[in-house]
Design a protein around this motif. Structure first.
Motif, mmCIF file in Angstrom:
data_model
loop_
_atom_site.group_PDB
_atom_site.id
_atom_site.type_symbol
_atom_site.label_atom_id
_atom_site.label_comp_id
_atom_site.label_asym_id
_atom_site.label_seq_id
_atom_site.Cartn_x
_atom_site.Cartn_y
_atom_site.Cartn_z
ATOM 1 N N ARG A 51 30.944 30.073 69.666
ATOM 2 C CA ARG A 51 31.265 30.824 68.446
ATOM 3 C C ARG A 51 32.499 31.708 68.643
ATOM 4 N N PRO A 52 32.511 32.636 69.606
ATOM 5 C CA PRO A 52 33.746 33.408 69.791
ATOM 6 C C PRO A 52 34.919 32.561 70.264
ATOM 7 N N LEU A 53 34.669 31.520 71.056
ATOM 8 C CA LEU A 53 35.756 30.644 71.471
ATOM 9 C C LEU A 53 36.388 29.953 70.266
ATOM 10 N N TRP A 54 35.554 29.493 69.349
ATOM 11 C CA TRP A 54 36.049 28.862 68.126
ATOM 12 C C TRP A 54 36.857 29.855 67.299
ATOM 13 N N ALA A 55 36.340 31.065 67.142
ATOM 14 C CA ALA A 55 37.044 32.070 66.343
ATOM 15 C C ALA A 55 38.409 32.395 66.938
ATOM 16 N N HIS B 179 23.198 36.884 79.999
ATOM 17 C CA HIS B 179 23.418 35.812 79.031
ATOM 18 C C HIS B 179 24.903 35.714 78.671
ATOM 19 N N ILE B 180 25.323 34.515 78.314
ATOM 20 C CA ILE B 180 26.652 34.311 77.738
ATOM 21 C C ILE B 180 26.510 34.168 76.228
ATOM 22 N N PRO B 181 27.592 34.498 75.489
ATOM 23 C CA PRO B 181 28.906 34.909 75.948
ATOM 24 C C PRO B 181 29.007 36.412 76.197
ATOM 25 N N VAL B 182 30.087 36.770 76.875
ATOM 26 C CA VAL B 182 30.524 38.156 76.972
ATOM 27 C C VAL B 182 31.997 38.194 76.608
ATOM 28 N N LEU B 183 32.359 39.183 75.834
ATOM 29 C CA LEU B 183 33.746 39.390 75.431
ATOM 30 C C LEU B 183 34.234 40.697 76.039
ATOM 31 N N VAL B 184 35.409 40.667 76.621
ATOM 32 C CA VAL B 184 36.055 41.879 77.124
ATOM 33 C C VAL B 184 37.409 41.988 76.443
ATOM 34 N N ASP B 185 37.627 43.092 75.752
ATOM 35 C CA ASP B 185 38.874 43.323 75.021
ATOM 36 C C ASP B 185 39.533 44.569 75.593
ATOM 37 N N ARG B 186 40.647 44.371 76.274
ATOM 38 C CA ARG B 186 41.370 45.488 76.889
ATOM 39 C C ARG B 186 42.397 45.989 75.885
ATOM 40 N N ARG B 187 42.122 47.164 75.333
ATOM 41 C CA ARG B 187 42.895 47.701 74.228
ATOM 42 C C ARG B 187 43.613 48.980 74.653
ATOM 43 N N PRO B 188 44.623 49.394 73.901
ATOM 44 C CA PRO B 188 45.319 50.633 74.249
ATOM 45 C C PRO B 188 44.400 51.851 74.277
ATOM 46 N N ASP B 189 43.355 51.813 73.455
ATOM 47 C CA ASP B 189 42.443 52.954 73.397
ATOM 48 C C ASP B 189 41.231 52.788 74.310
ATOM 49 N N GLY B 190 41.247 51.778 75.172
ATOM 50 C CA GLY B 190 40.146 51.604 76.118
ATOM 51 C C GLY B 190 39.560 50.203 76.054
ATOM 52 N N VAL C 244 36.783 47.346 75.625
ATOM 53 C CA VAL C 244 35.570 47.050 74.863
ATOM 54 C C VAL C 244 34.863 45.885 75.546
ATOM 55 N N VAL C 245 33.570 46.049 75.840
ATOM 56 C CA VAL C 245 32.747 44.973 76.385
ATOM 57 C C VAL C 245 31.634 44.707 75.386
ATOM 58 N N LEU C 246 31.477 43.443 75.005
ATOM 59 C CA LEU C 246 30.524 43.102 73.940
ATOM 60 C C LEU C 246 29.785 41.835 74.303
ATOM 61 N N TRP C 247 28.477 41.813 74.031
ATOM 62 C CA TRP C 247 27.719 40.583 74.145
ATOM 63 C C TRP C 247 26.989 40.320 72.849
ATOM 64 N N GLU C 248 26.303 39.170 72.793
ATOM 65 C CA GLU C 248 25.674 38.570 71.615
ATOM 66 C C GLU C 248 26.738 37.783 70.842
ATOM 67 N N SER C 249 26.506 36.486 70.724
ATOM 68 C CA SER C 249 27.542 35.579 70.236
ATOM 69 C C SER C 249 28.018 35.902 68.821
ATOM 70 N N CYS D 22 30.143 39.058 68.967
ATOM 71 C CA CYS D 22 31.459 38.773 69.535
ATOM 72 C C CYS D 22 32.365 38.096 68.514
ATOM 73 N N THR D 23 31.799 37.167 67.762
ATOM 74 C CA THR D 23 32.586 36.403 66.791
ATOM 75 C C THR D 23 33.051 37.284 65.636
ATOM 76 N N LEU D 24 32.155 38.082 65.105
ATOM 77 C CA LEU D 24 32.518 38.992 64.021
ATOM 78 C C LEU D 24 33.548 40.014 64.491
ATOM 79 N N TYR D 25 33.413 40.475 65.723
ATOM 80 C CA TYR D 25 34.364 41.434 66.287
ATOM 81 C C TYR D 25 35.754 40.813 66.372
ATOM 82 N N ILE D 26 35.831 39.586 66.885
ATOM 83 C CA ILE D 26 37.135 38.917 67.004
ATOM 84 C C ILE D 26 37.797 38.808 65.634
#
Length: 220
Positions: free
Chosen positions: A15-19, A52-63, A65-70, A73-77
């Motif tokens: 799901r997040p990979l597709w997004a 569990h997978i997936p895990v998303l890690v987003d390295r942003r200027p403000d810090g 973000v680590v997120l799980w639950e598919s 993750c998809t809605l966040y992307i």
């Protein structure tokens, strides 16, 4: 700076990979299998203590973000990496955001368990382990939520819109189709809902989804 997605395409990580692929994002994909202890290392458990997978890690200027639950993750992307201007899968307004949330949560609650049963007992499991009666019971239960989806798609078509939240493909479609696609082995079930069947085909024919299917075959 950068986006990393842990998981394999032959899992809910699709799901997040597709997004991310739909959006044309530059991201790192760490192919982490759910079998053979791949998600039980100390390093992975530090990211997701559930293992569990997936895990998303987003390295942003403000810090970071680590997120799980598919679905999360998809809605966040979509929300944080899409344009949000009505030209891609990101919600462009409050209505589209609400539809994305509604159909994603509905999919998890109303579709996922029975759709997975259909997939496992119609296709994924070795033939000698499949139990047809479990698949048949799941397909019977799926008629109830699929009537809801069919009616919504019919109303959308009457408005000139071929997708769940808008005239274009959005993250609402992605999240729902990523699960409903598991029911494809139940041909009679889908044929009972022609608007849903046609919509699902459009979603699964998208180039980014085709790329995910090819990736899943490579990683299987």
């Amino acid at each position: 700076m950068g986006l990393t997605i842990y998981g394999i395409a032959a899992s809910r990580a699709v799901r997040p990979l597709w997004a991310a692929t739909e959006l044309g994002l530059q991201f790192e994909h760490v192919p982490t299998p759910y079998q053979h202890g791949g998600t039980r290392t100390a390093e992975f458990l530090a990211l997701n203590p559930n293992g569990h997978i997936p895990v998303l890690v987003d390295r942003r200027p403000d810090g970071e973000v680590v997120l799980w639950e598919s679905m999360a993750c998809t809605l966040y992307i979509a929300r944080h990496h899409g344009k949000g201007d009505g030209t891609d899968l990101a919600p462009a307004n409050a209505h589209e955001d609400a539809e994305a949330l509604r159909w994603s949560f509905w999919t998890v609650n109303a579709l996922e368990a029975d759709a997975l049963t259909v997939l496992m007992h119609r296709l994924a499991m070795p033939p000698e382990q499949r139990k047809a009666h479990l698949a048949e019971a799941a397909e019977k239960r799926l008629h109830v939520p699929l009537r809801v989806l069919e009616q919504h798609l019919q109303r959308q078509a009457a408005r000139g819109q071929e997708h769940l939240a808008a005239a274009r493909f959005t993250v609402a479609d992605l999240c729902t189709a990523s699960v409903l696609g598991w029911t494809k082995p139940a041909r009679d079930l889908l044929e009972s809902f022609p608007a849903t069947q046609a919509w699902l085909a459009r979603c699964l024919e998208r180039p980014a989804q085709q790329a995910m299917r090819a990736l899943a075959r490579q990683q299987h």
